[in-house]
Design a protein around this motif. Structure first.
Motif, PDB file in Angstrom:
ATOM      1  N   GLU A 409      54.104 -22.452  68.027  1.00 35.82           N
ATOM      2  CA  GLU A 409      55.231 -21.715  67.444  1.00 35.82           C
ATOM      3  C   GLU A 409      56.114 -22.640  66.605  1.00 35.82           C
ATOM      4  OE1 GLU A 409      55.663 -18.463  71.101  1.00 35.82           O
ATOM      5  OE2 GLU A 409      57.278 -19.867  70.638  1.00 35.82           O
ATOM      6  N   LYS A 410      56.343 -23.842  67.096  1.00 32.90           N
ATOM      7  CA  LYS A 410      57.171 -24.790  66.357  1.00 32.90           C
ATOM      8  C   LYS A 410      56.519 -25.161  65.025  1.00 32.90           C
ATOM      9  CE  LYS A 410      59.383 -29.318  66.808  1.00 32.90           C
ATOM     10  NZ  LYS A 410      59.581 -30.504  67.691  1.00 32.90           N
ATOM     11  N   LEU A 411      55.198 -25.422  65.070  1.00 36.57           N
ATOM     12  CA  LEU A 411      54.481 -25.786  63.844  1.00 36.57           C
ATOM     13  C   LEU A 411      54.460 -24.624  62.866  1.00 36.57           C
ATOM     14  CD1 LEU A 411      51.501 -27.788  65.390  1.00 36.57           C
ATOM     15  CD2 LEU A 411      53.378 -28.722  64.060  1.00 36.57           C
ATOM     16  N   GLN A 412      54.284 -23.407  63.366  1.00 38.42           N
ATOM     17  CA  GLN A 412      54.284 -22.244  62.479  1.00 38.42           C
ATOM     18  C   GLN A 412      55.646 -22.054  61.826  1.00 38.42           C
ATOM     19  OE1 GLN A 412      52.934 -19.150  65.112  1.00 38.42           O
ATOM     20  NE2 GLN A 412      50.767 -19.525  64.689  1.00 38.42           N
ATOM     21  N   ALA A 413      56.708 -22.328  62.578  1.00 35.88           N
ATOM     22  CA  ALA A 413      58.050 -22.244  61.977  1.00 35.88           C
ATOM     23  C   ALA A 413      58.216 -23.283  60.877  1.00 35.88           C
ATOM     24  CB  ALA A 413      59.110 -22.437  63.062  1.00 35.88           C
ATOM     25  N   GLU A 414      57.690 -24.487  61.113  1.00 32.75           N
ATOM     26  CA  GLU A 414      57.738 -25.517  60.077  1.00 32.75           C
ATOM     27  C   GLU A 414      56.966 -25.079  58.838  1.00 32.75           C
ATOM     28  OE1 GLU A 414      60.377 -27.912  61.585  1.00 32.75           O
ATOM     29  OE2 GLU A 414      59.172 -28.718  59.942  1.00 32.75           O
ATOM     30  N   VAL A 415      55.792 -24.478  59.050  1.00 27.53           N
ATOM     31  CA  VAL A 415      54.984 -24.009  57.912  1.00 27.53           C
ATOM     32  C   VAL A 415      55.762 -22.976  57.107  1.00 27.53           C
ATOM     33  CG1 VAL A 415      52.921 -22.708  57.284  1.00 27.53           C
ATOM     34  CG2 VAL A 415      52.753 -24.550  58.943  1.00 27.53           C
ATOM     35  N   GLN A 416      56.404 -22.031  57.788  1.00 27.67           N
ATOM     36  CA  GLN A 416      57.178 -21.011  57.076  1.00 27.67           C
ATOM     37  C   GLN A 416      58.315 -21.635  56.273  1.00 27.67           C
ATOM     38  OE1 GLN A 416      58.443 -18.172  59.992  1.00 27.67           O
ATOM     39  NE2 GLN A 416      56.381 -17.365  60.381  1.00 27.67           N
ATOM     40  N   LYS A 417      58.958 -22.647  56.857  1.00 26.83           N
ATOM     41  CA  LYS A 417      60.057 -23.308  56.150  1.00 26.83           C
ATOM     42  C   LYS A 417      59.564 -23.966  54.871  1.00 26.83           C
ATOM     43  CE  LYS A 417      61.620 -27.085  57.945  1.00 26.83           C
ATOM     44  NZ  LYS A 417      62.302 -28.041  58.838  1.00 26.83           N
TER      45      LYS A 417
END
Length: 577
Positions: A409-417
């Motif tokens: 989830e943390k990595l996916q949030a980074e990707v979205q950013k």
């Protein structure tokens, strides 16, 4: 029904042996893996100690007159002491390697041989017990079938005797013969019954011993063997740490020696040594007396001398062009490569910022795939534990699965950013159609329109955006405007100097600044957006072009910041956009 039940019991026992055989084999492989790990750690320690000794030996003072001179200074003596302590420090790593080999590797190698032999013996006993109980069951079945057969034969013989006895036409001898035959069959059936009953009691006792004594004992031995293996591995791991701990006092003494040597340095003493070594002993010279030549040189300045003096003032002195050092490789290139910037790379030009953001997104996606692969593997392991509880506790996998889920989830949030920043960059970048070359009359007529379009939503080289109006001056007809600049290069050209010749470089073309450039680095020149300059040296592949504003102002600007038109007869003439 009895046969089916016995078959199920034997199959279950055989499955248990198969499971234990696989698990104990895995345990042996783990010990072998740990032993290999210890061996490689020992080799690393030996190689490290060797390199440290070689380093200490390399910088040891040479036996010459220079050594005696260096030994006068406290900082040199401190360095020599550090080298000696470093040599002792290397010796402690050799001790670590030796203890790891003798106390863990050799002992584990011997224990592995014993463990394999013990495991082989226990499983051999288990298979032998299983074969024996199966053989006993087969003999019991054989006795049972023989008893059944003899009973049937006795019944048939009794029926035959009764039939013969009832028949009046049969002689007494035949009846007597039938009676004896019936008695014999009854005796055989009675003997078979005794054998069957006796063997049945024996089998039941053997079966009871097999399932309540022999097999549990074998399982217990395997359990004890497994616990000893785990205990042995734990002891080796403890020894692994203790081997390092044992040398810490000596390592600490070595480090204390280095610290003491460093603290013994006395700058004033060393500087006084230099003073004492190089002081000359000469007395300082006395003051210089004034010598008055004015009384002996009373003459007027002639008109001729005045005119000569005037001409000399009017004649411009030959001015040599100062040296410029535009790109010191070790300074400017390092500042570009190592300079820190914001997380969204807004300090970079548009294209480079886009590439950086895309690269960051790709790296994050790779990390997500790795985490997902780990999650899938742990999920399969959990399924195996659920189906085979004896192999492990399924709940032990849940904390790691939860951790991996949070990481994803943390990595996916980074990707979205980063994808948001990438979309912002791509929206503000000029479209590819604007970068197509224009030629002929259409080029000249559309130059003003293209320039105005470039002024809108233009991204400045430092990564920010500006809506300032285009302040470019009137462009010559032979200058080809192009609104799509290349990214600013990330590396500087090799160390170069401007020529010291007084003769300026010849002009090989013209250029127009597409973006403002402040030119803070030495050897660069500041330009304003839309400014026209002369090209005196084309881009040599390093991303920089040398330009001139007037006779005295020249320097380098990024090729991606300007639109270049070289003269047709210039070497390698082409247009840079």
């Amino acid at each position: 029904m009895v046969e089916e039940r016995m078959g199920d019991c034997w199959s279950h026992t055989k499955d248990q042996f198969d499971n234990l055989e696989k698990h104990t084999q895995w345990g042996i492989e783990f010990v072998e893996k740990y032993n290999k790990f210890v061996k490689e750690r020992s080799e690393i320690e030996i190689n490290y100690a060797k390199q440290i000794r070689n380093l200490s030996k390399k910088y040891q003072p040479k036996k010459n007159s220079r050594e005696e001179e260096e030994s006068k200074y406290t900082f040199c003596r401190a360095f020599f002491t550090t080298l000696n302590e470093l040599n002792d420090y290397a010796g402690q790593h050799e001790v670590i390697a030796e203890n790891l080999t003798s106390q863990i590797f050799i002992e584990l190698t011997r224990y592995l041989q014993e463990l394999k032999a013990e495991r082989k013996t226990h499983f051999h006993d288990g298979r032998k017990a299983q074969q024996y109980i199966e053989s006993s069951w087969k003999q019991l079945e054989s006795c049972k079938r023989r008893f059944e057969r003899d009973c049937k034969e006795a019944d048939r013989a009794q029926q035959y005797f009764e039939k013969m006895d009832a028949d009046i036409n049969v002689t007494k001898a035949d009846v007597e013969k039938a009676r004896q035959q019936a008695q014999m069959r009854h005796q055989m059936a009675s003997d078979s019954k005794g054998d069957y009953s006796s063997y049945l009691q024996k089998f039941n006792q053997e079966q009871n011993d097999h399932y309540h004594t022999i097999i549990p004992n074998i399982f217990q031995k395997l359990q004890d063997m497994e616990e000893k293996r785990i205990e042995r591995v734990g002891a080796c791991m403890k020894t692994f740490a203790e081997v390092d701990r044992q040398v810490l006092p000596i390592v600490g003494k070595c480090l204390d020696g280095m610290t003491t040597a460093a603290e013994s340095i006395e700058p004033k003493t060393d500087s006084q040594q230099v003073v004492e070594s190089f002081k000359s002993g000469f007395e300082p010279p006395s003051d210089v007396e004034f010598e008055d030549y004015g009384q002996a040189m009373k003459r007027t300045v002639s008109e001729n001398s005045l005119s000569n003096s005037k001409e000399s003032k009017e004649k411009p002195a030959g001015k040599s062009k100062p040296k410029l050092w535009p790109f010191i490789k070790n300074k400017n290139k390092l500042s570009l490569k190592l300079g820190s910037g914001p997380e969204d790379f807004s300090h970079l030009p548009p294209e480079q910022r886009r590439k950086k953001l895309q690269g960051k997104i790709d790296d994050l996606n790779k990390d997500i795939h790795k985490e997902m692969d780990q999650r899938d593997a742990l999920t399969k392991m959990k399924d195996v534990y659920i189906k085979n509880p004896q192999m492990g506790d399924p709940a032990s996998v849940d904390p790691r699965l939860t951790e991996i889920g949070l990481n994803i989830e943390k990595l996916q949030a980074e990707v979205q950013k980063f994808e948001g920043w990438l979309a912002e960059v791509e929206e503000r970048m000029p479209s590819k159609s604007d970068s197509h070359r224009r030629s002929g009359l259409y080029e000249t007529q559309s130059s003003v329109a293209v320039s105005n379009n470039c002024a809108q939503d233009r991204e400045s080289p430092d990564g920010s955006y500006t809506d300032e109006q285009n302040t470019e001056t009137q462009v010559k007809a032979n200058i080809n405007p192009n609104p799509n600049p290349n990214p600013i290069p990330t590396t500087m050209p090799d160390d170069e100097e401007f020529d010291d010749d007084d003769e300026p470089l010849a002009t090989i073309g013209t250029c127009k600044a597409l973006y403002p450039f402040e030119g803070h680095n030495e050897g660069t020149i500041a330009v304003a957006e839309g400014e026209l300059l002369y090209v005196i040296e084309e881009d040599k592949g390093d991303g920089w072009t040398r330009v001139r504003r007037n006779q005295d102002e020249e320097g380098y600007v990024p090729t991606s910041y300007i639109e270049v038109n070289l003269e047709p007869n210039a070497k390698g003439a082409m247009t840079y956009i």
